[in-house]
Motif scaffolding. Structure first.
Motif, mmCIF file in Angstrom:
data_model
loop_
_atom_site.group_PDB
_atom_site.id
_atom_site.type_symbol
_atom_site.label_atom_id
_atom_site.label_comp_id
_atom_site.label_asym_id
_atom_site.label_seq_id
_atom_site.Cartn_x
_atom_site.Cartn_y
_atom_site.Cartn_z
ATOM 1 N N LYS A 1 0.824 -1.208 0.000
ATOM 2 C CA LYS A 1 0.000 0.000 0.000
ATOM 3 C C LYS A 1 0.865 1.268 0.000
ATOM 4 C CE LYS A 1 -3.743 -2.354 2.372
ATOM 5 N NZ LYS A 1 -3.294 -3.626 1.885
ATOM 6 N N VAL A 2 0.501 2.180 -0.888
ATOM 7 C CA VAL A 2 1.161 3.474 -0.977
ATOM 8 C C VAL A 2 0.088 4.541 -0.823
ATOM 9 C CG1 VAL A 2 2.479 5.043 -2.456
ATOM 10 C CG2 VAL A 2 2.978 2.612 -2.485
ATOM 11 N N LEU B 1 -4.266 11.253 7.278
ATOM 12 C CA LEU B 1 -4.020 10.717 8.624
ATOM 13 C C LEU B 1 -5.037 9.640 8.980
ATOM 14 C CD1 LEU B 1 -3.016 13.912 10.626
ATOM 15 C CD2 LEU B 1 -1.549 11.963 10.040
ATOM 16 N N GLY B 2 -6.284 9.852 8.605
ATOM 17 C CA GLY B 2 -7.313 8.838 8.842
ATOM 18 C C GLY B 2 -7.011 7.554 8.096
ATOM 19 N N ILE B 3 -6.601 7.681 6.840
ATOM 20 C CA ILE B 3 -6.237 6.505 6.042
ATOM 21 C C ILE B 3 -5.014 5.827 6.651
ATOM 22 C CG2 ILE B 3 -5.363 5.742 3.800
ATOM 23 C CD1 ILE B 3 -7.102 8.011 2.551
ATOM 24 N N TYR B 4 -4.030 6.626 7.034
ATOM 25 C CA TYR B 4 -2.790 6.089 7.618
ATOM 26 C C TYR B 4 -3.088 5.259 8.866
ATOM 27 C CZ TYR B 4 1.807 5.768 9.725
ATOM 28 O OH TYR B 4 2.951 5.281 10.290
ATOM 29 N N ASP B 5 -3.923 5.807 9.744
ATOM 30 C CA ASP B 5 -4.252 5.102 10.987
ATOM 31 C C ASP B 5 -4.969 3.779 10.731
ATOM 32 O OD1 ASP B 5 -3.072 7.060 12.567
ATOM 33 O OD2 ASP B 5 -4.953 8.151 12.868
ATOM 34 N N GLU B 6 -5.746 3.728 9.666
ATOM 35 C CA GLU B 6 -6.520 2.529 9.357
ATOM 36 C C GLU B 6 -5.706 1.489 8.583
ATOM 37 O OE1 GLU B 6 -10.350 1.553 6.584
ATOM 38 O OE2 GLU B 6 -10.455 3.361 7.818
ATOM 39 N N VAL B 7 -4.859 1.939 7.674
ATOM 40 C CA VAL B 7 -4.226 1.045 6.709
ATOM 41 C C VAL B 7 -2.740 0.786 6.965
ATOM 42 C CG1 VAL B 7 -3.716 0.764 4.252
ATOM 43 C CG2 VAL B 7 -5.879 1.753 4.954
ATOM 44 N N HIS B 8 -2.026 1.718 7.546
ATOM 45 C CA HIS B 8 -0.566 1.614 7.746
ATOM 46 C C HIS B 8 0.160 1.305 6.433
ATOM 47 C CE1 HIS B 8 -1.341 1.806 11.984
ATOM 48 N NE2 HIS B 8 -2.064 0.708 11.936
ATOM 49 N N PRO B 9 0.226 2.277 5.530
ATOM 50 C CA PRO B 9 0.864 2.043 4.229
ATOM 51 C C PRO B 9 2.372 1.808 4.355
ATOM 52 C CG PRO B 9 0.430 4.374 4.539
ATOM 53 C CD PRO B 9 -0.207 3.665 5.700
ATOM 54 N N PHE C 1 7.549 3.724 11.828
ATOM 55 C CA PHE C 1 8.338 4.312 10.753
ATOM 56 C C PHE C 1 7.702 4.004 9.408
ATOM 57 C CE2 PHE C 1 11.458 4.106 7.372
ATOM 58 C CZ PHE C 1 11.955 5.392 7.434
ATOM 59 N N THR C 2 7.431 5.031 8.662
ATOM 60 C CA THR C 2 6.943 4.888 7.298
ATOM 61 C C THR C 2 7.773 5.817 6.428
ATOM 62 O OG1 THR C 2 4.693 4.478 8.096
ATOM 63 C CG2 THR C 2 4.945 5.075 5.784
ATOM 64 N N PRO C 3 8.426 5.282 5.398
ATOM 65 C CA PRO C 3 9.202 6.160 4.525
ATOM 66 C C PRO C 3 8.297 7.142 3.795
ATOM 67 C CG PRO C 3 9.241 3.887 3.719
ATOM 68 C CD PRO C 3 8.496 3.884 5.003
ATOM 69 N N ILE C 4 8.822 8.343 3.610
ATOM 70 C CA ILE C 4 8.049 9.420 2.990
ATOM 71 C C ILE C 4 8.850 10.014 1.834
ATOM 72 C CG2 ILE C 4 7.007 11.699 3.332
ATOM 73 C CD1 ILE C 4 6.652 10.935 6.301
#
Length: 176
Positions: free
Chosen positions: A42-43, A77-85, A112-115
């Motif tokens: 997931k990205v 942020l909502g997507i990030y919290d739900e999915v953890h890309p 840690f998530t690369p950005i």
């Protein structure tokens, strides 16, 4: 005393186990060298400009990724919290919450998530701040699709490898 020879049944079981392990290794090697190795990865793309969301999605299309799009940092942020890309690609200049604030919020979540940061406005003086926030790349607008795809592939390989090492460490810890 001398070790006892293995019985035929034990030898057959060991041979079957060795075959299964060898096949698993071959499968991992095939997947790692295949362009389809990014299945189920997931990205998250974040940009207030819908055209830019589509351009980035198009640039990554042949990597076979699960691309999630957000047109605001708050939505992201909502997507990030739900999915953890596995990777985030974000614009820097957005209304309400800019890319730096968004990356700071992601970093606070202790995962840690690369950005990859994207912008037509950032300068080289901003690079140290980007790196401190987990940046693995910076792409200037207008995008060069090949350059963006290359940076994204490198970041994903690193992210996937890191996740595998963490999983292996957890398994090793649990087995003791």
């Amino acid at each position: 005393s001398h070790p006892q020879p293995l019985a035929n049944a034990q030898l057959e079981t060991r041979a079957e186990t060795d075959k299964a392990i060898a096949e698993d290794i071959r499968k991992v090697n095939r997947e790692a060298s295949s362009p389809l190795a990014f299945d189920n990865i997931k990205v998250l793309i974040v940009d207030d400009d819908v055209e830019h969301l589509d351009l980035i999605d198009y640039a990554l299309e042949d990597l076979n990724l699960d691309v999630l799009k957000a047109d605001s940092a708050q939505q992201a942020l909502g997507i990030y919290d739900e999915v953890h890309p596995h990777l985030i690609i974000t614009d820097l200049k957005m209304p309400e919450m800019n890319g730096i604030t968004f990356a700071t919020e992601v970093k606070k979540r202790m995962r840690f998530t690369p950005i990859i940061f994207c912008s037509g406005f950032a300068g080289r003086s901003d690079l140290a701040e980007f790196i401190a926030l987990g940046a693995v790349g910076f792409v200037e607008k207008p995008y060069d699709p090949d350059h963006l795809r290359m940076i994204a592939e490198q970041a994903l390989h690193t992210s996937i490898t890191r996740d595998c090492v963490i999983k292996l460490a957890r398994l090793a810890y649990q087995s003791y």
